[in-house]
Every structure is written in structure tokens, then in C-alpha cells.
Write a protein that holds these residues in place. Sequence first.
Motif, PDB file in Angstrom:
ATOM      1  N   UNK A 104       0.853  -1.178   0.000  1.00 18.35           N
ATOM      2  CA  UNK A 104       0.000   0.000   0.000  1.00 18.35           C
ATOM      3  C   UNK A 104       0.897   1.239   0.000  1.00 18.35           C
ATOM      4  N   UNK A 105       0.354   2.432  -0.352  1.00 18.07           N
ATOM      5  CA  UNK A 105       1.185   3.643  -0.333  1.00 18.07           C
ATOM      6  C   UNK A 105       1.838   3.892   1.017  1.00 18.07           C
ATOM      7  N   UNK A 106       1.095   3.622   2.123  1.00 19.38           N
ATOM      8  CA  UNK A 106       1.666   3.840   3.454  1.00 19.38           C
ATOM      9  C   UNK A 106       2.805   2.863   3.721  1.00 19.38           C
ATOM     10  N   UNK A 127      -5.478  -7.191  -3.290  1.00 22.04           N
ATOM     11  CA  UNK A 127      -6.057  -6.272  -2.307  1.00 22.04           C
ATOM     12  C   UNK A 127      -7.249  -6.901  -1.609  1.00 22.04           C
ATOM     13  N   UNK A 128      -8.078  -7.627  -2.370  1.00 24.10           N
ATOM     14  CA  UNK A 128      -9.240  -8.281  -1.776  1.00 24.10           C
ATOM     15  C   UNK A 128      -8.824  -9.360  -0.790  1.00 24.10           C
ATOM     16  N   UNK A 129      -7.774 -10.115  -1.119  1.00 21.38           N
ATOM     17  CA  UNK A 129      -7.301 -11.172  -0.230  1.00 21.38           C
ATOM     18  C   UNK A 129      -6.759 -10.583   1.066  1.00 21.38           C
ATOM     19  N   UNK A 130      -6.066  -9.445   0.957  1.00 22.94           N
ATOM     20  CA  UNK A 130      -5.510  -8.820   2.155  1.00 22.94           C
ATOM     21  C   UNK A 130      -6.619  -8.285   3.049  1.00 22.94           C
ATOM     22  N   UNK A 131      -7.666  -7.707   2.451  1.00 13.66           N
ATOM     23  CA  UNK A 131      -8.795  -7.230   3.235  1.00 13.66           C
ATOM     24  C   UNK A 131      -9.513  -8.398   3.914  1.00 13.66           C
ATOM     25  N   UNK A 132      -9.620  -9.511   3.191  1.00 12.69           N
ATOM     26  CA  UNK A 132     -10.295 -10.679   3.751  1.00 12.69           C
ATOM     27  C   UNK A 132      -9.527 -11.226   4.953  1.00 12.69           C
ATOM     28  N   UNK A 133      -8.186 -11.223   4.834  1.00 14.35           N
ATOM     29  CA  UNK A 133      -7.376 -11.711   5.959  1.00 14.35           C
ATOM     30  C   UNK A 133      -7.531 -10.819   7.187  1.00 14.35           C
ATOM     31  N   UNK A 134      -7.712  -9.505   6.961  1.00 16.90           N
ATOM     32  CA  UNK A 134      -7.828  -8.567   8.079  1.00 16.90           C
ATOM     33  C   UNK A 134      -9.218  -8.577   8.708  1.00 16.90           C
TER      34      UNK A 134
END
Length: 210
Positions: free
Chosen positions: A10-12, A63-70
Motif C-alpha cells: 500500500x502507499x503507506x 487487495x481483496x485477499x488482504x482485506x479478507x485476511x484482516x
Amino acid sequence: MTAAALGILSPEEEARVQAALEADPALRARLRADQEALTALVEALPPAEPPAGAEDRLMARLAAEREREASPLPTAAPRRWTFWLPLAGLGLAAVLALTFVLRPPADPLRHYARVPGATTQAVTSKGSVVGQLVRLPDGRVYLHLNQPAAAGRAYQMWRIQGSQPISLGMFEGQGFLLSGLPAGATIAVSVEPPGGSPQPTTTPILVQQL
């Protein structure tokens, strides 16, 4: 460093990694090693142009996989499925990344120039156009030189910090994809032996500010 090598931060996260890279030469070497290791995995694959939009779809999937993990796991879902499905998704995404992102495209200059939002400019040296610079919307920059290096020689990329050149690695053919460098960074290209040199052994054929 693998996520940074794949360019999926991510940018951050990328800002934090960039700050760490600028402060730690060993970390820069580790990132370069990860990039080279990932590239080596696909060197045996035949060249192929990715389907239109494949990279965008891959990034959206990651991005979707990372959101799902979180996200909190549903209490009613069987534990073995909630554990394996994210891993399977990430595994598929990694395979797609190796296939469509790391594999060099058949015509890299045309490939990067066609990315939505990319801008292309001519690069000159001593009054002559020597190549093309493609600025990608995600911050990466692709440099393509018009002529290949002479037989028995190779192009090497450098970042100039103050008066100190820092090697960024060897060219793949006539092109080099730069990532993780801040706007305004100065790069240079020299002609070196095929294995590269710890410091430039020839006068740079090109010095360019990003």
C-alpha cells in the motif's frame, strides 16, 4: 521484502519501506536479492504478452485477499476452510504474479507505454535521443535504451546519492524497471563487463533525474 519485490505494498507501507531502504544498504541488497530470486523463478517460461487488464485484475485480487485476511472470521465457518481458503487465494495470486507481472513482456517498451495513466518522454544525452522513459501511475519508471550494449559488455544502472553511485543492478536487454525511488532521484547508466562492477568503470552514457 517479498511484497516489496512484487510491488504490492500500500502507499503507506511503501513509504515506510522506502525510508528503511534509504537508511539501510543491507536492506536494499536484500530487496534486490528478493527481486532477482522471484525473477529467476520465471526465467524458464516462454515470453508472452499478458491478457489486457491482467495486471489490474491481479492487483485487485491481492487487495481483496488482504482485506479478507484482516476481517474477523465468521464464527459459523468450519475452521479448516477459513484457514485454507485465504492461503489458496494467495497462492493463486502469487502464481499469477509470477506469470503476468514478473515475466518480461515480449515488447516491454510498448507494454509499459500502454499502461493506463503512463507518460512517455524521450531521454537525451549530448543532444541525441538515446532512449525512452515511461513513468507509470504506481510510481515505477521504465527506462528503455535505443541501442543494445556492445558485444561482451552490459548496461548497469546506478542511483547517484550526493556524489556516490549506488548500483541498482544490470539491465535486462535494453530496459530497466525502477521501483522504490523517490521523485527527483538521479539515475545513471554506464557500460560495464557482463557481471557488473561495484563502481562505474566508464563515464556514464546517461544521467537522468526522475
